[in-house]
Write a protein that holds these residues in place. Structure first.
Motif, short mmCIF file in Angstrom:
data_model
loop_
_atom_site.label_atom_id
_atom_site.label_comp_id
_atom_site.label_asym_id
_atom_site.label_seq_id
_atom_site.Cartn_x
_atom_site.Cartn_y
_atom_site.Cartn_z
N GLU A 41 31.32 26.81 63.66
CA GLU A 41 31.13 26.12 64.60
C GLU A 41 30.99 27.54 66.02
OE1 GLU A 41 30.51 23.55 65.54
OE2 GLU A 41 29.86 22.01 63.31
N ASP A 42 31.71 28.83 65.68
CA ASP A 42 31.27 30.01 66.87
C ASP A 42 30.48 30.34 66.36
OD1 ASP A 42 34.50 28.86 66.89
OD2 ASP A 42 35.61 30.58 66.22
N ILE A 43 30.09 30.72 65.57
CA ILE A 43 29.06 31.12 64.85
C ILE A 43 27.91 30.82 65.81
CG2 ILE A 43 27.91 32.74 63.18
CD1 ILE A 43 30.12 33.23 62.14
N ARG A 44 27.27 30.03 65.09
CA ARG A 44 26.48 28.70 65.61
C ARG A 44 26.30 28.99 67.01
NH1 ARG A 44 25.50 23.06 63.62
NH2 ARG A 44 27.40 22.26 64.56
N ALA A 45 27.41 28.43 67.86
CA ALA A 45 27.38 28.73 69.31
C ALA A 45 27.03 30.30 69.83
CB ALA A 45 29.01 28.85 69.85
N GLU A 46 27.82 31.21 69.11
CA GLU A 46 27.02 32.31 69.64
C GLU A 46 25.69 32.47 69.09
OE1 GLU A 46 28.16 37.34 67.89
OE2 GLU A 46 29.39 35.33 67.23
N PHE A 47 25.45 32.30 68.10
CA PHE A 47 24.13 32.33 67.53
C PHE A 47 23.27 31.74 68.90
CE2 PHE A 47 21.03 30.08 65.50
CZ PHE A 47 19.76 30.92 65.09
N GLN A 48 22.94 30.06 68.55
CA GLN A 48 22.28 30.00 69.91
C GLN A 48 22.76 30.70 70.93
OE1 GLN A 48 23.36 25.65 69.99
NE2 GLN A 48 21.75 24.91 71.52
N ALA A 49 23.49 30.75 71.81
CA ALA A 49 23.21 31.61 72.86
C ALA A 49 22.43 32.51 72.54
CB ALA A 49 24.56 31.63 73.18
N ARG A 279 24.14 34.18 50.63
CA ARG A 279 22.84 33.60 50.46
C ARG A 279 23.83 32.51 49.88
NH1 ARG A 279 20.54 38.72 50.57
NH2 ARG A 279 19.69 38.12 48.24
N ARG A 280 24.45 32.58 48.67
CA ARG A 280 24.36 31.46 47.86
C ARG A 280 25.61 30.33 47.51
NH1 ARG A 280 23.60 30.11 42.83
NH2 ARG A 280 21.74 32.60 42.25
N LEU A 281 26.58 31.32 48.51
CA LEU A 281 27.64 30.28 48.88
C LEU A 281 27.75 30.07 50.16
CD1 LEU A 281 30.48 32.50 47.16
CD2 LEU A 281 29.26 30.33 46.52
N LEU A 282 27.03 31.10 51.99
CA LEU A 282 27.82 30.10 53.27
C LEU A 282 26.15 30.02 53.55
CD1 LEU A 282 29.11 33.78 53.91
CD2 LEU A 282 30.97 31.14 52.68
N PRO A 283 26.11 28.32 54.58
CA PRO A 283 25.26 28.50 55.24
C PRO A 283 24.34 29.52 56.06
CG PRO A 283 27.36 27.96 57.11
CD PRO A 283 27.84 28.37 55.12
N LYS A 284 23.49 28.94 56.04
CA LYS A 284 22.57 29.57 57.05
C LYS A 284 22.09 28.71 58.16
CE LYS A 284 17.97 31.80 56.32
NZ LYS A 284 16.79 32.34 55.77
N PHE A 285 22.36 29.94 59.83
CA PHE A 285 21.91 28.72 60.76
C PHE A 285 19.79 28.96 60.83
CE2 PHE A 285 26.07 30.32 60.85
CZ PHE A 285 26.46 28.74 61.10
N THR A 286 19.67 28.12 61.65
CA THR A 286 17.63 28.24 61.95
C THR A 286 17.24 27.64 63.08
OG1 THR A 286 17.32 28.43 59.04
CG2 THR A 286 15.27 28.34 61.26
N LEU A 287 16.84 28.56 64.11
CA LEU A 287 16.32 27.72 65.62
C LEU A 287 15.22 27.99 65.60
CD1 LEU A 287 17.88 26.36 67.58
CD2 LEU A 287 18.47 28.48 68.85
N PHE A 308 31.02 36.58 54.85
CA PHE A 308 31.96 36.77 55.22
C PHE A 308 32.98 37.17 55.99
CE2 PHE A 308 30.99 36.13 50.23
CZ PHE A 308 31.59 34.60 50.23
N LEU A 309 32.32 38.58 56.56
CA LEU A 309 32.74 39.35 57.92
C LEU A 309 33.00 38.95 58.86
CD1 LEU A 309 31.27 43.01 56.82
CD2 LEU A 309 33.69 41.92 56.32
N ASP A 310 31.68 37.98 59.55
CA ASP A 310 32.19 36.91 59.97
C ASP A 310 33.41 35.75 60.22
OD1 ASP A 310 29.23 37.97 60.65
OD2 ASP A 310 28.49 36.43 59.45
N ILE A 311 33.84 35.36 59.44
CA ILE A 311 34.90 34.71 59.08
C ILE A 311 36.55 35.32 59.55
CG2 ILE A 311 36.91 32.91 57.93
CD1 ILE A 311 34.27 32.85 55.55
#
Length: 558
Positions: A41-49, A279-287, A308-311
């Motif tokens: 959620e934190d990264i998606r908010a940052e990503f969307q901003a 890429r296999r284990l973690l989600p990918k955001f697309t906007l 993983f470093l984003d966590i």
């Protein structure tokens, strides 16, 4: 058949352990999922901003392009017929203030009748040889003649003028496919239109925004010119945002009537790409963000692969600590539970064994033996396969206890019981039902004649000398009675009673038999009459002998 039914506690442990392990795994997975979701959620908010900031920057530039184009068209309309100096001055100031604009151009609509006048004026201003022509962007700007037609749309002015751009004067836009469509739309539209992306002769990718002016007089004072168009050439790399997250990928495309157009204005991959495992284990955001408010409708596609470093390390370490602590508690509990279960299992096994076995000899007791006979009887009813039963009584065993004590008697019983058990098959059952009384179950033996060799073997085993402590050796005999199912009955009580009666009949007669009938010679040879005999006894430290009653006779020299 001597082994009793084992308790099933061990099997019952497995579901409990599996449930507890599954519960811990679900807890751990939920905990890590919660941590990942928070990071997500934190990264998606940052990503969307970041994506919205990029599209806002694009909107500013696109609006600026429209404003600049409208200003350029108004300049042409207001001045009517600006001079070359006025055109150059205006274009220089505009490009100096807005360096993302690659070039300014003016296109005239020249009817066929005015082609000669336009070409003479163009040659006078640009240089000899200037004329209306065409070239392909794919063949290295090789000029070609334009076939005759009702009207031409040549470039009459462009800035900046460089050695590479100067020959573009006179290029007929109507003869270039990727420019012709936009030109047709601009001719009937009051607003600005854009072309699809194309590669400039200089190499970079660009697109053109054009707008029809309202004045009919030519900028080159060609009275026969029917229409004029103001053009901005925008390089694609001028749309790249100045700041960009190194972990995101950007793709910008112009939108046509049928959707996104290729090639994209720019496609930038992440400079810090994720690994295959991420890429296999973690989600990918697309906007996908679109802007259609200007003459240059675009779609910006921004993607980011979670790494993983984003966590954040704090919640991740907390989750690992909680998972490890709960696992340690679970392991400790399971170890204690397993110890308690093993202790209870041993207690139950001892209790079960004590309930079904004779504590002295370890043989099945009366209860377990009756159960075995009942099973054999039920098997006979199902299959017709009968069985034999022996009743064995040790002769004059009371004298052993009276003469040598109960400890010696117990040792004799233990030895005799072990020899009897070793002289029959694994599938047979030897049980002790009273002090010196034993019973033997022989499954599959359906005739008395077949039982007699086993009886002789049993009696021979009993008759072997028993060596005890202090050199005492005793030799016993036994009496044996036989009953066979179904000849002598099928119920356990009936068969045991019959064998008991046969045994006592033989004991009174001083021989072994069954139902008054004399067995074979092998059985008679085993023990002809009940007896107890002390074979020898050596007493350490002094000579002498022991009388049959067990009293020691001391020699004179003692």
């Amino acid at each position: 058949m001597d082994s009793e039914e084992r308790p099933q506690l061990r099997r019952g442990d497995n579901p409990l352990y599996a449930v507890l392990l599954l519960a811990w795994m679900l807890f751990s997975v939920s905990l890590f999922a919660l941590v990942l979701r928070g990071a997500w959620e934190d990264i998606r908010a940052e990503f969307q901003a970041d994506a919205e900031a990029d599209i806002e920057l694009l909107r500013d530039r696109l609006r600026t392009n429209d404003a600049l184009l409208s200003g350029f068209a108004a300049f042409l309309d207001v001045l009517g017929a600006p001079t070359q100096e006025q055109m150059v001055g205006y274009a220089s100031r505009l490009l100096g203030e807005h360096p993302h604009i690659y070039m300014l151009e003016v296109v005239e609509k020249v009817p066929a009748r005015a082609r000669g006048d336009f070409e003479r004026a163009l040659a006078q201003r640009v240089g000899p040889g200037a004329r209306i022509g065409s070239f392909s962007y794919q063949d290295g700007r090789r000029w070609q003649d334009v076939p005759e037609k009702a009207a031409y749309f040549p470039v009459s002015f462009l800035w900046p003028q460089t050695p590479e751009s100067l020959p573009v004067h006179g290029l007929d836009l109507d003869s270039v496919p990727h420019l012709r469509d936009a030109l047709r739309r601009a001719e009937v539209s009051q607003g600005a239109v854009s072309t699809r992306p194309f590669k400039l002769i200089e190499g970079p990718l660009a697109y053109v925004v054009m707008k029809r002016t309202d004045m009919e007089r030519s900028a080159l004072r060609v009275p026969a010119a029917e229409q004029r168009y103001a053009l901005l050439v925008v390089k694609a790399d001028s749309m790249v945002p100045g700041r960009r997250n190194a972990r995101t990928a950007h793709v910008l495309r112009l939108l046509g009537e049928e959707g996104p157009e290729d090639p994209p204005l720019y496609a930038m991959l992440a400079t810090q790409p994720a690994s295959a495992l991420e890429r296999r284990l973690l989600p990918k955001f697309t906007l996908n963000v679109e802007d259609v408010s200007t003459s240059q409708p675009v779609r910006l596609t921004v993607t980011r692969q979670l790494r993983f470093l984003d966590i954040r390390s704090e919640p991740l370490l907390l989750a690992i600590g909680l998972a490890g602590a709960t696992l340690a508690v679970l392991v400790l509990y399971l170890r204690r539970h397993r110890t308690a279960v093993a202790r209870e299992r041993e207690r139950l096994e001892r209790a079960t064994h004590s309930a079904l076995h004779d504590p002295l000899t370890g043989l099945p007791n009366r209860r377990l033996f009756y159960d075995r006979v009942g099973q054999a009887s039920a098997h006979w009813r199902r299959t017709g396969e009968g069985f034999a039963l022996f009743f064995v009584d040790l002769d004059r065993f009371k004298e052993v206890n009276d003469s040598h004590g109960h400890d010696v008697g117990d040792a004799v019983l233990g030895t005799v019981a072990a020899r009897m058990r070793g002289s029959v098959r694994e599938t047979d059952t030897v049980a002790r039902i009273a002090g010196d009384e034993f019973v033997v179950l022989l499954p599959g033996v359906m005739e008395q004649a077949a039982a007699e060799p086993v009886a002789a073997k049993l009696l021979a085993a009993v008759a072997q000398p028993v060596e005890l402590r202090d050199g005492l050796v005793l030799q016993l005999t036994a009496s044996l009675g036989v009953s066979v199912c179904p000849e002598h009955g099928s119920e356990p009580e009936e068969l045991i009673r019959h064998a008991d009666a046969a045994m006592y009949g033989e004991k009174r007669a001083g021989r072994i038999g069954s139902d008054g009938a004399s067995p074979g010679a092998e059985v008679r040879a085993a023990a002809r009459a009940p007896r107890l005999r002390i074979v020898r006894k050596f007493v350490r430290g002094q000579g002498g002998a022991v009388t049959p009653g067990g009293r020691k006779k001391v020699s004179p020299g003692a």
